[in-house]
Design a protein around this motif. Structure first.
Motif, PDB file in Angstrom:
ATOM      1  N   ALA A   1       0.853  -1.188   0.000  1.00 38.40           N
ATOM      2  CA  ALA A   1       0.000   0.000   0.000  1.00 38.40           C
ATOM      3  C   ALA A   1       0.891   1.240   0.000  1.00 38.40           C
ATOM      4  O   ALA A   1       1.881   1.290   0.733  1.00 38.40           O
ATOM      5  CB  ALA A   1      -0.904  -0.003   1.224  1.00 38.40           C
ATOM      6  N   PRO A   2       0.561   2.223  -0.834  1.00 36.04           N
ATOM      7  CA  PRO A   2       1.406   3.427  -0.879  1.00 36.04           C
ATOM      8  C   PRO A   2       1.399   4.154   0.461  1.00 36.04           C
ATOM      9  O   PRO A   2       0.380   4.199   1.155  1.00 36.04           O
ATOM     10  CB  PRO A   2       0.767   4.274  -1.985  1.00 36.04           C
ATOM     11  N   ARG A   3       2.557   4.708   0.822  1.00 38.36           N
ATOM     12  CA  ARG A   3       2.652   5.474   2.065  1.00 38.36           C
ATOM     13  C   ARG A   3       2.508   6.955   1.757  1.00 38.36           C
ATOM     14  O   ARG A   3       3.083   7.465   0.789  1.00 38.36           O
ATOM     15  CB  ARG A   3       3.995   5.221   2.751  1.00 38.36           C
ATOM     16  N   GLY A   4       1.774   7.645   2.589  1.00 37.95           N
ATOM     17  CA  GLY A   4       1.619   9.075   2.414  1.00 37.95           C
ATOM     18  C   GLY A   4       2.865   9.834   2.833  1.00 37.95           C
ATOM     19  O   GLY A   4       3.761   9.293   3.478  1.00 37.95           O
ATOM     20  N   ARG A   5       2.890  11.106   2.468  1.00 38.66           N
ATOM     21  CA  ARG A   5       4.058  11.937   2.772  1.00 38.66           C
ATOM     22  C   ARG A   5       4.291  12.028   4.273  1.00 38.66           C
ATOM     23  O   ARG A   5       5.430  11.947   4.744  1.00 38.66           O
ATOM     24  CB  ARG A   5       3.851  13.332   2.182  1.00 38.66           C
ATOM     25  N   ALA A   6       3.238  12.169   5.045  1.00 41.08           N
ATOM     26  CA  ALA A   6       3.383  12.296   6.493  1.00 41.08           C
ATOM     27  C   ALA A   6       3.965  11.016   7.097  1.00 41.08           C
ATOM     28  O   ALA A   6       4.822  11.068   7.986  1.00 41.08           O
ATOM     29  CB  ALA A   6       2.040  12.625   7.135  1.00 41.08           C
ATOM     30  N   GLU A   7       3.509   9.873   6.611  1.00 38.87           N
ATOM     31  CA  GLU A   7       4.030   8.598   7.120  1.00 38.87           C
ATOM     32  C   GLU A   7       5.504   8.446   6.784  1.00 38.87           C
ATOM     33  O   GLU A   7       6.303   8.003   7.618  1.00 38.87           O
ATOM     34  CB  GLU A   7       3.225   7.438   6.541  1.00 38.87           C
ATOM     35  N   ARG A   8       5.880   8.814   5.558  1.00 38.77           N
ATOM     36  CA  ARG A   8       7.292   8.716   5.177  1.00 38.77           C
ATOM     37  C   ARG A   8       8.151   9.651   6.010  1.00 38.77           C
ATOM     38  O   ARG A   8       9.251   9.282   6.450  1.00 38.77           O
ATOM     39  CB  ARG A   8       7.448   9.049   3.688  1.00 38.77           C
ATOM     40  N   LEU A   9       7.670  10.860   6.238  1.00 39.38           N
ATOM     41  CA  LEU A   9       8.432  11.822   7.033  1.00 39.38           C
ATOM     42  C   LEU A   9       8.605  11.323   8.464  1.00 39.38           C
ATOM     43  O   LEU A   9       9.699  11.401   9.036  1.00 39.38           O
ATOM     44  CB  LEU A   9       7.728  13.179   7.021  1.00 39.38           C
ATOM     45  N   HIS A  10       7.520  10.799   9.045  1.00 36.14           N
ATOM     46  CA  HIS A  10       7.604  10.263  10.407  1.00 36.14           C
ATOM     47  C   HIS A  10       8.613   9.123  10.481  1.00 36.14           C
ATOM     48  O   HIS A  10       9.420   9.043  11.422  1.00 36.14           O
ATOM     49  CB  HIS A  10       6.225   9.776  10.861  1.00 36.14           C
ATOM     50  N   SER A  11       8.593   8.232   9.474  1.00 34.36           N
ATOM     51  CA  SER A  11       9.524   7.109   9.441  1.00 34.36           C
ATOM     52  C   SER A  11      10.965   7.590   9.328  1.00 34.36           C
ATOM     53  O   SER A  11      11.867   7.084  10.010  1.00 34.36           O
ATOM     54  CB  SER A  11       9.179   6.189   8.270  1.00 34.36           C
ATOM     55  N   ASP A  12      11.199   8.583   8.464  1.00 35.53           N
ATOM     56  CA  ASP A  12      12.552   9.105   8.282  1.00 35.53           C
ATOM     57  C   ASP A  12      13.070   9.775   9.553  1.00 35.53           C
ATOM     58  O   ASP A  12      14.232   9.595   9.940  1.00 35.53           O
ATOM     59  CB  ASP A  12      12.586  10.095   7.121  1.00 35.53           C
ATOM     60  N   LEU A  13      12.222  10.549  10.210  1.00 32.41           N
ATOM     61  CA  LEU A  13      12.649  11.233  11.431  1.00 32.41           C
ATOM     62  C   LEU A  13      12.960  10.231  12.539  1.00 32.41           C
ATOM     63  O   LEU A  13      13.925  10.407  13.297  1.00 32.41           O
ATOM     64  CB  LEU A  13      11.570  12.219  11.883  1.00 32.41           C
ATOM     65  N   ARG A  14      12.135   9.204  12.638  1.00 36.83           N
ATOM     66  CA  ARG A  14      12.398   8.170  13.646  1.00 36.83           C
ATOM     67  C   ARG A  14      13.713   7.459  13.349  1.00 36.83           C
ATOM     68  O   ARG A  14      14.500   7.179  14.255  1.00 36.83           O
ATOM     69  CB  ARG A  14      11.241   7.167  13.690  1.00 36.83           C
ATOM     70  N   TRP A  15      13.954   7.157  12.079  1.00 31.96           N
ATOM     71  CA  TRP A  15      15.202   6.495  11.702  1.00 31.96           C
ATOM     72  C   TRP A  15      16.409   7.359  12.058  1.00 31.96           C
ATOM     73  O   TRP A  15      17.404   6.865  12.605  1.00 31.96           O
ATOM     74  CB  TRP A  15      15.176   6.193  10.210  1.00 31.96           C
ATOM     75  N   LEU A  16      16.321   8.649  11.782  1.00 38.67           N
ATOM     76  CA  LEU A  16      17.421   9.546  12.116  1.00 38.67           C
ATOM     77  C   LEU A  16      17.691   9.557  13.620  1.00 38.67           C
ATOM     78  O   LEU A  16      18.842   9.519  14.061  1.00 38.67           O
ATOM     79  CB  LEU A  16      17.099  10.966  11.638  1.00 38.67           C
ATOM     80  N   ARG A  17      16.620   9.580  14.402  1.00 38.63           N
ATOM     81  CA  ARG A  17      16.763   9.698  15.852  1.00 38.63           C
ATOM     82  C   ARG A  17      17.185   8.384  16.503  1.00 38.63           C
ATOM     83  O   ARG A  17      18.096   8.351  17.336  1.00 38.63           O
ATOM     84  CB  ARG A  17      15.437  10.167  16.466  1.00 38.63           C
ATOM     85  N   VAL A  18      16.554   7.293  16.098  1.00 41.68           N
ATOM     86  CA  VAL A  18      16.737   6.017  16.801  1.00 41.68           C
ATOM     87  C   VAL A  18      17.928   5.225  16.263  1.00 41.68           C
ATOM     88  O   VAL A  18      18.593   4.512  17.031  1.00 41.68           O
ATOM     89  CB  VAL A  18      15.448   5.173  16.699  1.00 41.68           C
ATOM     90  N   HIS A  19      18.224   5.383  14.980  1.00 42.89           N
ATOM     91  CA  HIS A  19      19.225   4.510  14.373  1.00 42.89           C
ATOM     92  C   HIS A  19      20.444   5.263  13.840  1.00 42.89           C
ATOM     93  O   HIS A  19      21.577   4.921  14.203  1.00 42.89           O
ATOM     94  CB  HIS A  19      18.590   3.689  13.251  1.00 42.89           C
ATOM     95  N   LEU A  20      20.241   6.252  12.971  1.00 46.75           N
ATOM     96  CA  LEU A  20      21.399   6.915  12.369  1.00 46.75           C
ATOM     97  C   LEU A  20      22.192   7.705  13.399  1.00 46.75           C
ATOM     98  O   LEU A  20      23.430   7.631  13.426  1.00 46.75           O
ATOM     99  CB  LEU A  20      20.950   7.830  11.233  1.00 46.75           C
ATOM    100  N   GLY A  21      21.508   8.452  14.264  1.00 49.53           N
ATOM    101  CA  GLY A  21      22.221   9.243  15.268  1.00 49.53           C
ATOM    102  C   GLY A  21      23.114   8.393  16.151  1.00 49.53           C
ATOM    103  O   GLY A  21      24.326   8.677  16.291  1.00 49.53           O
ATOM    104  N   PRO A  22      22.586   7.317  16.765  1.00 54.79           N
ATOM    105  CA  PRO A  22      23.453   6.453  17.576  1.00 54.79           C
ATOM    106  C   PRO A  22      24.579   5.805  16.778  1.00 54.79           C
ATOM    107  O   PRO A  22      25.683   5.617  17.297  1.00 54.79           O
ATOM    108  CB  PRO A  22      22.475   5.404  18.119  1.00 54.79           C
ATOM    109  N   TRP A  23      24.292   5.444  15.496  1.00 53.66           N
ATOM    110  CA  TRP A  23      25.347   4.852  14.665  1.00 53.66           C
ATOM    111  C   TRP A  23      26.496   5.841  14.493  1.00 53.66           C
ATOM    112  O   TRP A  23      27.673   5.483  14.636  1.00 53.66           O
ATOM    113  CB  TRP A  23      24.769   4.450  13.313  1.00 53.66           C
ATOM    114  N   ILE A  24      26.175   7.096  14.191  1.00 54.55           N
ATOM    115  CA  ILE A  24      27.217   8.115  14.041  1.00 54.55           C
ATOM    116  C   ILE A  24      27.954   8.303  15.355  1.00 54.55           C
ATOM    117  O   ILE A  24      29.190   8.447  15.392  1.00 54.55           O
ATOM    118  CB  ILE A  24      26.588   9.443  13.553  1.00 54.55           C
TER     119      ILE A  24
END
Length: 247
Positions: free
Chosen positions: A199-222
């Motif tokens: 099912a296609p994801r809306g813009r808001a869902e994609r943005l929420h997913s990206d922000l969570r990824w940055l906070r929970v995964h990419l930030g700690p990895w860096i």
């Protein structure tokens, strides 16, 4: 990581899935399995900590996946990664020197460029490593290559965990099937086939997913990269000895 959880709280993983399938071929016979892998390890650590130990087991079959954690880091010395990966492979091929050595299954990385923004910078190193692994297989008939790079199904986000670096349960299932295919086992399903349309994801869902990824995964990895730490620090191997596998 990120596969189904086993009763002991550990992730199952594609290697366990392969072991289960191979053990099922030998009902009533002893089948032994070890898993020395530790998350986050660089090829230098794999070579120093795992390879001689694995070779001493003189197993008939060894899977060797390494180098991608190095490639993900800026300034990676790809020539050194190739050198150490090649040394690891030749050591495993020789075994402990008393027997015929091991069949070694190696991998090409998936192509991240269609699913991860900014990953184009990784492509030259990934292609260099792909050519190196394929070259090893050309020199050594006992090296088998699982070609994940050429499988577009791995562009699908559903084959990846939330951190976008580790496989989801479906991803683990497909890699296990790919390994079994490389070993000449009949395919239980077409692991390269695309999943049904999502099912296609809306813009808001994609943005929420990206922000969570940055906070929970990419930030700690860096953060770990800046402080010289790894997610695998102080973690023991999952299955350190070549023991009978009971499923």
């Amino acid at each position: 990581m990120c596969d189904e959880l086993l009763p002991d709280g550990q992730f199952r993983g594609w290697a366990d899935r392969v072991a289960a399938a191979l053990a099922a071929e030998r009902p009533g016979e002893e089948f032994r399995y070890a898993n020395l892998a530790v998350r986050g390890k660089l090829i230098g650590q794999i070579h120093a900590e795992q390879v001689d130990r694995a070779a001493a087991m003189n197993a008939q079959l060894v899977t060797l996946a390494g180098g991608l954690n190095d490639v993900l880091r800026p300034g990676c010395d790809v020539a050194e990664v190739r050198r150490l990966l090649g040394l690891a492979a030749t050591t495993l091929l020789a075994g402990d020197g008393t027997g015929p050595g091991s069949t070694v299954v190696m991998f090409t990385s998936t192509d991240p460029t269609r699913r991860l923004a900014g990953s184009v910078r990784l492509l030259p190193a990934i292609l260099e490593m792909k050519a190196f692994v394929e070259g090893l297989a050309g020199q050594h008939p006992e090296v088998l290559v699982v070609d994940l790079f050429s499988a577009p199904c791995f562009d699908d986000r559903r084959l990846w965990a939330e951190d976008r670096l580790h496989l989801s349960p479906e991803g683990h299932r497909r890699v296990a099937a790919a390994v079994l295919e490389a070993l000449g086992r009949p395919a239980g399903f077409d692991w390269r086939a695309p999943l049904p349309p999502a099912a296609p994801r809306g813009r808001a869902e994609r943005l929420h997913s990206d922000l969570r990824w940055l906070r929970v995964h990419l930030g700690p990895w860096i953060g770990r990269r800046l402080t010289g730490r790894s997610s695998g620090d102080h973690r023991p191997p999952k299955r350190a000895e070549l023991l009978p596998y009971e499923g």
